[in-house]
Design a protein around this motif. Structure first.
Motif, PDB file in Angstrom:
ATOM      1  N   SER A   1       0.835  -1.209   0.000  1.00 18.98           N
ATOM      2  CA  SER A   1       0.000   0.000   0.000  1.00 18.98           C
ATOM      3  C   SER A   1       0.865   1.251   0.000  1.00 18.98           C
ATOM      4  CB  SER A   1      -0.922   0.012   1.228  1.00 18.98           C
ATOM      5  OG  SER A   1      -1.797  -1.091   1.223  1.00 18.98           O
TER       6      SER A   1
ATOM      7  N   THR B   1      -8.735   4.113   4.720  1.00 21.64           N
ATOM      8  CA  THR B   1      -8.661   2.750   4.196  1.00 21.64           C
ATOM      9  C   THR B   1     -10.030   2.271   3.727  1.00 21.64           C
ATOM     10  OG1 THR B   1      -6.874   2.314   5.780  1.00 21.64           O
ATOM     11  CG2 THR B   1      -7.824   0.424   4.661  1.00 21.64           C
TER      12      THR B   1
ATOM     13  N   HIS C   1     -10.919   3.913   0.426  1.00 21.82           N
ATOM     14  CA  HIS C   1     -10.093   3.340  -0.652  1.00 21.82           C
ATOM     15  C   HIS C   1     -10.644   1.973  -1.078  1.00 21.82           C
ATOM     16  CE1 HIS C   1      -6.628   1.403  -2.591  1.00 21.82           C
ATOM     17  NE2 HIS C   1      -6.644   0.500  -1.640  1.00 21.82           N
TER      18      HIS C   1
ATOM     19  N   TRP D   1      -4.042   1.491   4.138  1.00 21.09           N
ATOM     20  CA  TRP D   1      -4.057   2.627   3.213  1.00 21.09           C
ATOM     21  C   TRP D   1      -3.951   3.941   3.976  1.00 21.09           C
ATOM     22  CZ3 TRP D   1      -3.162   1.930  -1.743  1.00 21.09           C
ATOM     23  CH2 TRP D   1      -3.266   3.038  -2.607  1.00 21.09           C
TER      24      TRP D   1
END
Length: 338
Positions: free
Chosen positions: A17, A71, A74, A315
């Protein structure tokens, strides 16, 4: 010509990531991903991959919420796209149940998942040993698909991949301008971090296509997570346990506990048994430092120690690590537009 050489050490979900974030945001940098293990042989590949977080004691709550939200957003974008099957990312719904009513009935991540609510008495009837529950829709990320997908995305952004064991950061200082350490458990020896410890997790993959909803016991040790191709059931949380061998005793314990929650699992065929060592720490380490190496100070950005919440926070912490890399670049190239 790419003027700044960046190396990312570690190819689990956090390392990949971070590498993708840097390669896509800073195209003038040459980014190399170094690791001795890649999917399907990383700890992340064993992860059940549900978007679920605990709270860390010394990280500001707002920062933890940002890690989770970044996260979630994403992965949601992927889950809602045509890339969902290839990336192994999907929405799924279910229950988290507790034997005792928790102090915090609504966790800090409740506002980011979909439809968070407390379970009704009728819903709890099927779990007679449990007194309290939460129902919500979250995201499942299957790393055996997601990691290769991320690596392909990294290469598309111009990233380079090299499989090799890194024994010390000093051996990288002659070839790279910035080192990003995402080595997980490896940080115990790589950067001499005594706070890093292993939490052993054993899981089973079973064939039970009739199961559609997840069930997670609030103790974090017992869970049933339906996936695209199979159902992951677990697990164990064994501190400072470095055994990689599958334990027959643990397998029997997992089956017994999961069948108590979902009796139909007694009819499920076991497909695979895995063991992974979670790279745990009291708090994740997301920070930068200047490390003297071979007569110069080398900028090192750390991003590791997520424990069992790597998929959940990867993320978000990768974006923070990207910000720290930008800081390093501002100091190295004060005139550059970053």
């Amino acid at each position: 010509m790419k003027s700044v050489k960046v190396v990312v050490v570690g190819a689990g979900v956090v390392g990949l990531s971070t590498a993708v974030c840097i390669a896509e945001a800073l195209p003038f940098c040459s980014v190399t991903l170094l690791a001795d293990k890649f999917s399907p042989n990383t700890t992340s590949d064993v992860a059940a991959g549900i978007m679920f977080a605990a709270q860390f004691p010394d990280v500001p709550q707002e920062q933890q919420k940002n890690w989770y939200k970044d996260t979630f957003d994403h992965l949601l974008k992927i889950a809602e796209s045509k890339q969902s099957p290839e990336a192994g990312v999907m929405l799924f719904s279910g229950y988290q149940i507790f034997k005792e009513v928790p102090v915090q009935k609504k966790p800090i991540w409740a506002e980011f998942v979909f439809g968070f609510r407390l379970m009704s008495d009728r819903e709890l009837e099927r779990f007679p040993d449990h007194k309290f529950g939460q129902a919500f829709t979250t995201i499942k990320c299957e790393c055996t698909s997601y990691l290769p997908w991320l690596e392909k995305r990294f290469r598309k952004a111009g990233g380079m991949v090299e499989q090799r064991k890194v024994n010390s950061l000093e051996e990288l200082s002659g070839s790279y301008d910035i080192i990003v350490n995402c080595s997980g458990l490896g940080s115990k020896t790589l950067v001499d971090d005594s706070q890093v410890y292993s939490v052993r997790g054993q899981v089973l993959s079973v064939q039970a296509p009739w199961l559609k909803n997840f069930i997670r016991d609030g103790d974090g040790k017992t869970y049933i997570f339906p996936g695209i191709h199979s159902v992951t059931i677990g697990g164990t949380r064994q501190d400072d346990d470095w055994r990689m061998e599958v334990s027959k005793e643990d397998t029997e314990g997992i089956l017994q506990r999961c069948c108590r929650l979902e009796p139909s699992l007694s009819k499920a065929k076991i497909l695979h048994e895995w063991v992974g060592l979670r790279p745990s720490r009291k708090n994740p380490r997301v920070e930068r430092e200047e490390v003297p190496m071979h007569g110069r100070k080398v900028p090192v950005v750390h991003n590791y120690g997520h424990g069992g919440y790597g998929v959940t926070l990867a993320w978000g912490t990768a974006l923070d690590a990207l910000g720290l890399v930008r800081q390093c670049l501002h100091e190295m190239l004060p005139q550059a537009r970053l």
